[in-house]
Design a protein around this motif. Structure first.
Motif, PDB file in Angstrom:
ATOM      1  N   THR A  68       0.784  -0.997   0.053  1.00  0.00           N
ATOM      2  CA  THR A  68       0.060  -0.068  -0.045  1.00  0.00           C
ATOM      3  C   THR A  68       0.968   1.194   0.098  1.00  0.00           C
ATOM      4  OG1 THR A  68      -0.208   0.096   2.534  1.00  0.00           O
ATOM      5  CG2 THR A  68      -1.637  -1.069   1.367  1.00  0.00           C
ATOM      6  N   ALA A  69       0.269   2.438  -0.559  1.00  0.00           N
ATOM      7  CA  ALA A  69       1.064   3.659  -0.370  1.00  0.00           C
ATOM      8  C   ALA A  69       1.558   4.101   1.025  1.00  0.00           C
ATOM      9  CB  ALA A  69       0.113   4.703  -1.394  1.00  0.00           C
ATOM     10  N   SER A  70       0.642   4.038   1.907  1.00  0.00           N
ATOM     11  CA  SER A  70       0.990   4.317   3.212  1.00  0.00           C
ATOM     12  C   SER A  70       1.734   3.332   4.031  1.00  0.00           C
ATOM     13  CB  SER A  70      -0.458   4.884   3.930  1.00  0.00           C
ATOM     14  OG  SER A  70      -1.254   3.757   4.332  1.00  0.00           O
ATOM     15  N   GLY A  71       2.013   2.207   3.341  1.00  0.00           N
ATOM     16  CA  GLY A  71       2.438   1.070   4.287  1.00  0.00           C
ATOM     17  C   GLY A  71       1.540   0.483   5.213  1.00  0.00           C
ATOM     18  N   VAL A  72       2.265  -0.614   5.835  1.00  0.00           N
ATOM     19  CA  VAL A  72       1.405  -1.457   6.855  1.00  0.00           C
ATOM     20  C   VAL A  72       2.314  -1.397   8.006  1.00  0.00           C
ATOM     21  CG1 VAL A  72      -0.202  -2.592   5.226  1.00  0.00           C
ATOM     22  CG2 VAL A  72       2.118  -3.643   5.889  1.00  0.00           C
ATOM     23  N   ASN A  73       1.557  -1.343   9.253  1.00  0.00           N
ATOM     24  CA  ASN A  73       2.393  -1.912  10.549  1.00  0.00           C
ATOM     25  C   ASN A  73       3.278  -3.055  10.615  1.00  0.00           C
ATOM     26  OD1 ASN A  73       3.345  -1.555  13.363  1.00  0.00           O
ATOM     27  ND2 ASN A  73       1.652  -0.926  14.069  1.00  0.00           N
ATOM     28  N   ALA A  74       4.418  -3.066  10.721  1.00  0.00           N
ATOM     29  CA  ALA A  74       5.237  -4.390  10.618  1.00  0.00           C
ATOM     30  C   ALA A  74       5.065  -5.098  11.821  1.00  0.00           C
ATOM     31  CB  ALA A  74       6.716  -3.832  10.434  1.00  0.00           C
ATOM     32  N   ILE A  75       5.065  -4.735  12.945  1.00  0.00           N
ATOM     33  CA  ILE A  75       5.080  -5.363  14.292  1.00  0.00           C
ATOM     34  C   ILE A  75       3.875  -6.278  14.171  1.00  0.00           C
ATOM     35  CG2 ILE A  75       4.798  -5.375  16.744  1.00  0.00           C
ATOM     36  CD1 ILE A  75       7.207  -4.040  15.670  1.00  0.00           C
ATOM     37  N   PRO A  76       2.474  -6.140  13.863  1.00  0.00           N
ATOM     38  CA  PRO A  76       1.593  -7.152  13.754  1.00  0.00           C
ATOM     39  C   PRO A  76       1.880  -8.351  12.747  1.00  0.00           C
ATOM     40  CG  PRO A  76       0.547  -5.260  13.869  1.00  0.00           C
ATOM     41  CD  PRO A  76       1.903  -4.987  13.589  1.00  0.00           C
ATOM     42  N   ILE A  77       2.703  -7.896  11.593  1.00  0.00           N
ATOM     43  CA  ILE A  77       3.065  -9.102  10.618  1.00  0.00           C
ATOM     44  C   ILE A  77       4.247  -9.879  11.367  1.00  0.00           C
ATOM     45  CG2 ILE A  77       4.235  -9.525   8.494  1.00  0.00           C
ATOM     46  CD1 ILE A  77       2.975  -6.694   7.415  1.00  0.00           C
ATOM     47  N   LEU A  78       5.256  -9.286  12.034  1.00  0.00           N
ATOM     48  CA  LEU A  78       5.959 -10.194  12.845  1.00  0.00           C
ATOM     49  C   LEU A  78       5.389 -11.098  13.724  1.00  0.00           C
ATOM     50  CD1 LEU A  78       9.134  -7.539  13.236  1.00  0.00           C
ATOM     51  CD2 LEU A  78       8.635  -9.149  11.318  1.00  0.00           C
ATOM     52  N   HIS A  79       4.446 -10.522  14.472  1.00  0.00           N
ATOM     53  CA  HIS A  79       3.715 -11.143  15.537  1.00  0.00           C
ATOM     54  C   HIS A  79       2.990 -12.309  15.035  1.00  0.00           C
ATOM     55  CE1 HIS A  79       0.832 -11.159  19.125  1.00  0.00           C
ATOM     56  NE2 HIS A  79       0.402 -12.164  18.240  1.00  0.00           N
ATOM     57  N   ASN A  80       2.472 -12.128  13.683  1.00  0.00           N
ATOM     58  CA  ASN A  80       1.737 -13.192  12.969  1.00  0.00           C
ATOM     59  C   ASN A  80       2.868 -14.181  12.593  1.00  0.00           C
ATOM     60  OD1 ASN A  80      -0.651 -14.403  11.468  1.00  0.00           O
ATOM     61  ND2 ASN A  80       0.534 -13.970   9.561  1.00  0.00           N
ATOM     62  N   LEU A  81       3.922 -13.945  12.255  1.00  0.00           N
ATOM     63  CA  LEU A  81       4.876 -14.762  11.755  1.00  0.00           C
ATOM     64  C   LEU A  81       5.390 -15.781  12.960  1.00  0.00           C
ATOM     65  CD1 LEU A  81       7.557 -12.999   9.614  1.00  0.00           C
ATOM     66  CD2 LEU A  81       5.892 -14.795   8.678  1.00  0.00           C
ATOM     67  N   VAL A  82       5.278 -15.225  14.089  1.00  0.00           N
ATOM     68  CA  VAL A  82       5.730 -16.036  15.301  1.00  0.00           C
ATOM     69  C   VAL A  82       4.556 -17.127  15.623  1.00  0.00           C
ATOM     70  CG1 VAL A  82       6.003 -15.708  17.700  1.00  0.00           C
ATOM     71  CG2 VAL A  82       7.247 -14.182  16.497  1.00  0.00           C
ATOM     72  N   ASN A  83       3.393 -16.676  15.385  1.00  0.00           N
ATOM     73  CA  ASN A  83       2.164 -17.400  15.588  1.00  0.00           C
ATOM     74  C   ASN A  83       1.939 -18.641  14.665  1.00  0.00           C
ATOM     75  OD1 ASN A  83       1.598 -16.266  18.162  1.00  0.00           O
ATOM     76  ND2 ASN A  83       0.316 -14.629  17.298  1.00  0.00           N
ATOM     77  N   VAL A  84       2.471 -18.357  13.348  1.00  0.00           N
ATOM     78  CA  VAL A  84       2.227 -19.265  12.253  1.00  0.00           C
ATOM     79  C   VAL A  84       3.405 -20.162  12.084  1.00  0.00           C
ATOM     80  CG1 VAL A  84       1.542 -19.560   9.957  1.00  0.00           C
ATOM     81  CG2 VAL A  84       0.255 -17.855  11.191  1.00  0.00           C
ATOM     82  N   VAL A  85       4.676 -19.670  11.932  1.00  0.00           N
ATOM     83  CA  VAL A  85       5.700 -20.353  11.310  1.00  0.00           C
ATOM     84  C   VAL A  85       6.115 -21.516  12.502  1.00  0.00           C
ATOM     85  CG1 VAL A  85       8.187 -20.286  11.126  1.00  0.00           C
ATOM     86  CG2 VAL A  85       6.746 -18.512  10.313  1.00  0.00           C
ATOM     87  N   SER A  86       6.421 -22.528  12.007  1.00  0.00           N
ATOM     88  CA  SER A  86       6.771 -23.885  12.906  1.00  0.00           C
ATOM     89  C   SER A  86       7.847 -24.581  12.060  1.00  0.00           C
ATOM     90  CB  SER A  86       5.759 -24.763  13.262  1.00  0.00           C
ATOM     91  OG  SER A  86       5.421 -25.433  12.040  1.00  0.00           O
TER      92      SER A  86
END
Length: 562
Positions: A140-158
């Protein structure tokens, strides 16, 4: 609705925790991830390698400490955040963090399905996993908050994400990683080392002699550094061991906003054939054979037939592989010292949570190496098994060096006339340099050493419910301050056979009572442990060998003593 396969992705070996404490809304705005580059360039990949190498070399003992250390050039741009990651998460979170700071695209496998069929455990699937869902950072033009994405990775990646077939090449449900060549141009910092027994590490340095230095995070968030050895099992391509690298991706069809950010478009990945250093060498052998017949692969280098691990070092050496035995011993002992210091931190974290004061459960977990809850967070059976494997590998290599010296093997670079004596001198030198200690139950500091650890290696308790003295294998007067009662003492004695076992058996039922452990039978596939651990006391072996040489008149000097 979340599919059952997406739900399955949350059952994993390396328990992960959220990245939290986002600070104020203004600080959160500083965490915008704007994608400004269509693809990772060669200079981006080199910068990624340098980033990982610096973190690996840093004097930090948790992932959060490393990210906040001077080794991270981006630390001053972070919002108020704490990073809690485990072994599987670390490669993904680091790669995503670097992509965020450099305006790069990032995508990931968001769900896996076992190739074993319905109900299969994606952590330990016999035939690997397939990707069934993918996700990526929104553009997106304004970008997205990176922290929730990193949070999601921690919860999904195994670790299930790494357990995929290296030959699969789906253009839509592509794997995040690929199998690289075995050489110094391909095995570089940032390369993933995947242990099919449920552990993942990152390469942070390849030494000129071909030794591969790795670091990894753990369920208790401690960080350890070691070198890649035989504890990383080589298997077939369906399980993805050992080496993996992140697959090149690019954004196609996006528009560029006035601020330079890419908007829209889609993620396209490079196929295996389009990746210059893609190779099935680690499965096919050299000369290349059928990767599915990996067990019978041969490893020829400069006309010599080698085992896989010697071949790997030969390929990664900057020149012909030559063993400098005294330097090798020093390096191995330094690596083991790092492991012991990391273990100390893990034990201290457990003690700080007061786990040793809790009553133990009636049964062990279904599998002590891969579980969840308190045991997964604070026990150390996998860590201890890798430690024992490291001591065993050192023992075998040093014995081999002495044998090579006896026949003047060309690969051995040693010009002295008393290799056992020189090795013993190096042993005592490194033993003195490695400072290990713990605070006992009475509040007093107990000093240990590598030499002392060898003597009690199979007494080190992996059980977090037991006292600190038993966590460090105390005997005699040293153990007198332990406050464990009769029940925990019984558990400690019954677990002796499990402590003797250096092979991690993730597919074996181990949910036994203390009575079950006491009854036996014992053996690798029983889940109750083995009756005896392999020999690891290289100092005693060297002293015995040198004494025999002295008695036979081969050397005139007395045995080396500290």
């Amino acid at each position: 609705m979340m599919s059952r396969w997406r739900k399955a992705a949350f059952l994993f070996v390396c328990v992960s925790f959220a990245i939290f404490d986002l600070g104020s809304a203004a600080q959160a705005q500083d965490a915008r991830w704007r994608i400004t580059k269509e693809r990772w360039s060669a200079s981006d990949e080199k910068a990624w390698q340098d980033f990982v190498a610096a973190l690996g070399a840093a004097d930090c003992w948790t992932f959060d400490e490393c990210i906040k250390s001077p080794a991270n050039p981006y630390r001053h741009t972070d919002p108020k955040t704490r990073f809690y990651v485990d072994c599987a998460d670390m490669p993904y979170v680091l790669r995503a963090y670097f992509a965020w700071k450099n305006g790069l695209p990032f995508a990931w496998q968001s769900a896996m399905q076992s190739s074993d069929g319905p109900g299969g455990d994606i952590r330990y699937s016999s035939y690997g996993n397939v990707v069934v869902a993918r996700d990526s950072v929104p553009r997106t033009a304004s970008g997205v908050n990176a922290i929730p994405i990193l949070h999601n990775l921690v919860n999904v990646v195994s670790t299930a994400m790494f357990r995929r077939h290296s030959m699969h090449d789906d253009p839509v449900m592509f794997s995040d990683t690929y199998s690289p060549r075995l050489d110094r141009d391909a095995i570089v910092p940032g390369t993933i080392a995947y242990d099919v027994n449920g552990h993942a590490s990152l390469v942070w340095r390849v030494e000129s002699g071909g030794r591969i230095l790795i670091f990894s995070s753990h369920p208790d968030h401690s960080l350890s550094r070691s070198h890649l050895g035989k504890e990383f099992l080589r298997t077939g391509p369906e399980l993805g061991s050992i080496f993996q690298k992140f697959r090149p991706i690019e954004v196609v069809g996006a528009k560029r906003a006035a601020n330079g950010a890419l908007v829209g478009g889609s993620i396209v990945a490079a196929s295996n054939a389009d990746i210059p250093d893609f190779s099935l060498e680690q499965y096919q052998g050299n000369p290349p054979g059928d990767p599915h017949r990996w067990r019978t692969a041969s490893w020829m280098w400069n006309g010599e037939n080698l085992d896989f691990y010697t071949y790997l070092r030969s390929r990664l050496s900057a020149g012909e592989l030559e063993y400098k035995p005294v330097d090798e011993l020093r390096a191995m002992m330094q690596s083991l010292c790092f492991d012991l210091r990391s273990r100390k931190q893990a034990v201290e974290i457990s003690l700080g949570r007061g786990i040793q004061n809790m009553d133990p459960p009636h049964r062990l977990p279904d599998n002590i190496y891969g579980t969840h809850g308190v045991w997964e967070l604070y026990s150390t059976p996998s860590r201890d098994a890798r430690l024992k494997t490291g001591f065993r590998e050192m023992y075998e290599l040093v014995v081999e060096f002495v044998k090579m010296d006896m026949v003047d093997a060309p690969r051995l670079d040693y010009d002295g006339d008393d290799l056992p004596g020189d090795l013993l001198a190096a042993w005592w030198e490194q033993n003195a340099a490695c400072d290990i200690s713990y605070v006992n139950s009475a509040g007093r500091t107990v000093e240990l050493s590598i030499d002392m650890i060898v003597d009690r290696l199979y007494d080190l308790s992996f059980d977090p419910y037991q006292c600190v003295e038993r966590r460090w294998g105390a005997k005699g007067e040293e153990a007198a301050t332990c406050r464990d009662g009769a029940e925990k003492t019984r558990w400690y004695e019954a677990q002796r056979y499990l402590r003797n076992q250096i092979d991690r058996t993730y597919d074996v039922d181990m949910g036994y009572t203390v009575e079950d452990l006491e009854r036996g039978p014992w053996g690798l596939r029983t889940g109750r442990g083995v009756e005896q651990g392999p020999e690891v006391d290289i100092r005693a072996w060297l002293e015995g060998f040198r004494s025999r040489q002295t008695a036979s008149g081969e050397i005139a000097n007395p045995p080396v003593t500290p």
